[in-house]
Design an enzyme around this catalytic site. Structure first.
Site, PDB file in Angstrom:
ATOM      1  N   HIS A  45      -6.678   9.411  -3.074  1.00 33.30           N
ATOM      2  CA  HIS A  45      -6.484   8.026  -2.645  1.00 33.30           C
ATOM      3  C   HIS A  45      -7.251   7.055  -3.534  1.00 33.30           C
ATOM      4  O   HIS A  45      -8.459   7.154  -3.694  1.00 33.30           O
ATOM      5  CB  HIS A  45      -6.930   7.836  -1.190  1.00 33.30           C
ATOM      6  CG  HIS A  45      -6.657   6.446  -0.705  1.00 33.30           C
ATOM      7  ND1 HIS A  45      -5.525   6.106  -0.013  1.00 33.30           N
ATOM      8  CD2 HIS A  45      -7.363   5.294  -0.860  1.00 33.30           C
ATOM      9  CE1 HIS A  45      -5.536   4.814   0.234  1.00 33.30           C
ATOM     10  NE2 HIS A  45      -6.649   4.290  -0.263  1.00 33.30           N
ATOM     11  N   ASN A  86       3.012  -2.403  -8.629  1.00 30.20           N
ATOM     12  CA  ASN A  86       2.724  -3.636  -7.904  1.00 30.20           C
ATOM     13  C   ASN A  86       1.267  -3.569  -7.466  1.00 30.20           C
ATOM     14  O   ASN A  86       0.868  -2.615  -6.792  1.00 30.20           O
ATOM     15  CB  ASN A  86       3.637  -3.769  -6.681  1.00 30.20           C
ATOM     16  CG  ASN A  86       5.102  -3.910  -7.070  1.00 30.20           C
ATOM     17  OD1 ASN A  86       5.423  -4.532  -8.078  1.00 30.20           O
ATOM     18  ND2 ASN A  86       5.989  -3.328  -6.279  1.00 30.20           N
ATOM     19  N   HIS A  99       0.445   3.656  -6.678  1.00 30.77           N
ATOM     20  CA  HIS A  99       1.664   4.402  -7.001  1.00 30.77           C
ATOM     21  C   HIS A  99       2.451   3.620  -8.033  1.00 30.77           C
ATOM     22  O   HIS A  99       2.280   2.404  -8.174  1.00 30.77           O
ATOM     23  CB  HIS A  99       2.528   4.617  -5.745  1.00 30.77           C
ATOM     24  CG  HIS A  99       2.876   3.334  -5.045  1.00 30.77           C
ATOM     25  ND1 HIS A  99       1.999   2.710  -4.189  1.00 30.77           N
ATOM     26  CD2 HIS A  99       3.969   2.546  -5.112  1.00 30.77           C
ATOM     27  CE1 HIS A  99       2.549   1.601  -3.743  1.00 30.77           C
ATOM     28  NE2 HIS A  99       3.742   1.462  -4.296  1.00 30.77           N
TER      29      HIS A  99
HETATM   30  P1  5GP Z   1       4.998  -1.174  -3.006  1.00 28.05           P
HETATM   31  O1  5GP Z   1       5.723  -2.289  -2.292  1.00 28.05           O
HETATM   32  O2  5GP Z   1       3.659  -0.916  -2.369  1.00 28.05           O
HETATM   33  O3  5GP Z   1       4.926  -1.342  -4.493  1.00 28.05           O
HETATM   34  O4  5GP Z   1       5.899   0.111  -2.830  1.00 28.05           O
HETATM   35  C1  5GP Z   1       5.932   0.861  -1.658  1.00 28.05           C
HETATM   36  C2  5GP Z   1       7.233   1.612  -1.663  1.00 28.05           C
HETATM   37  O5  5GP Z   1       7.103   2.687  -0.762  1.00 28.05           O
HETATM   38  C3  5GP Z   1       8.440   0.787  -1.212  1.00 28.05           C
HETATM   39  O6  5GP Z   1       9.424   0.783  -2.230  1.00 28.05           O
HETATM   40  C4  5GP Z   1       8.910   1.493   0.055  1.00 28.05           C
HETATM   41  O7  5GP Z   1      10.314   1.529   0.169  1.00 28.05           O
HETATM   42  C5  5GP Z   1       8.323   2.892  -0.106  1.00 28.05           C
HETATM   43  N1  5GP Z   1       7.988   3.574   1.128  1.00 28.05           N
HETATM   44  C6  5GP Z   1       7.296   3.068   2.188  1.00 28.05           C
HETATM   45  N2  5GP Z   1       7.151   3.989   3.147  1.00 28.05           N
HETATM   46  C7  5GP Z   1       7.767   5.121   2.675  1.00 28.05           C
HETATM   47  C8  5GP Z   1       7.950   6.423   3.234  1.00 28.05           C
HETATM   48  O8  5GP Z   1       7.535   6.749   4.346  1.00 28.05           O
HETATM   49  N3  5GP Z   1       8.636   7.330   2.469  1.00 28.05           N
HETATM   50  C9  5GP Z   1       9.111   7.008   1.230  1.00 28.05           C
HETATM   51  N4  5GP Z   1       9.776   7.975   0.570  1.00 28.05           N
HETATM   52  N5  5GP Z   1       8.954   5.792   0.677  1.00 28.05           N
HETATM   53  C10 5GP Z   1       8.301   4.853   1.395  1.00 28.05           C
HETATM   54 ZN    ZN Z   2      -3.897   7.187   0.568  1.00 21.69          ZN
END
Ligand code: 5GP
Ligand code: ZN
Length: 113
Positions: A45, A86, A99
């Site tokens: 993490h 992001n 990520h």
């Molecule tokens: P961020 O907005 O933080 O850059 O990206 C987070 C991403 O995680 C989003 O594109 C969202 O669709 C994805 N995401 C959120 N929760 C889950 C989950 O439980 N499983 C998967 N496979 N993707 C997720």
């Molecule tokens: Zn974490």
């Protein structure tokens, strides 16, 4: 810690895994923004890229090479693809476990929104 990506990396929440090694996991995004939308997630993490430091240099480089490998495997290397981090709420981050998004399979726009 109540972190969804820690739980996914630990296997407590199921996901569609496309790649895994000792340091990271790659899964299909649950809400894809492109035909190929893979999340590359370190198992350890870190809140965001802003929290990364010198000790993470190898991991961060490894993520990019895994992204390039996955792009080839998912047939998007020739047509082109994008890797996105992001960082922070204003940067569009919604899950606060660092990520990278691998996006491909369609024309990308520039600048991103
Ligand atoms: P961020 O907005 O933080 O850059 O990206 C987070 C991403 O995680 C989003 O594109 C969202 O669709 C994805 N995401 C959120 N929760 C889950 C989950 O439980 N499983 C998967 N496979 N993707 C997720
Ligand atoms: Zn974490």
């Amino acid at each position: 810690m109540d972190c969804i990506f820690c739980k996914i990396a630990g296997g407590q929440i199921p996901s569609s895994i496309v790649y895994e090694d000792a340091e990271l996991i790659a899964i299909k995004d649950i809400n894809p923004a492109a035909p190929v939308h893979i999340l590359i997630i370190p198992k350890a993490h870190i809140d965001s890229l802003d929290q990364a430091s010198e000790k993470d240099i190898q991991l961060l480089g490894h993520i990019q090479l895994v992204a390039a490998q996955l792009a080839r495997e998912h047939k998007t290397a020739e047509s082109g693809y994008r890797i996105v981090n992001n960082c922070g709420e204003g940067g569009g981050q919604s899950v606060f476990h660092v990520h990278y998004h691998l996006l491909g399979g369609r024309e990308m726009q520039w600048p991103p929104g």
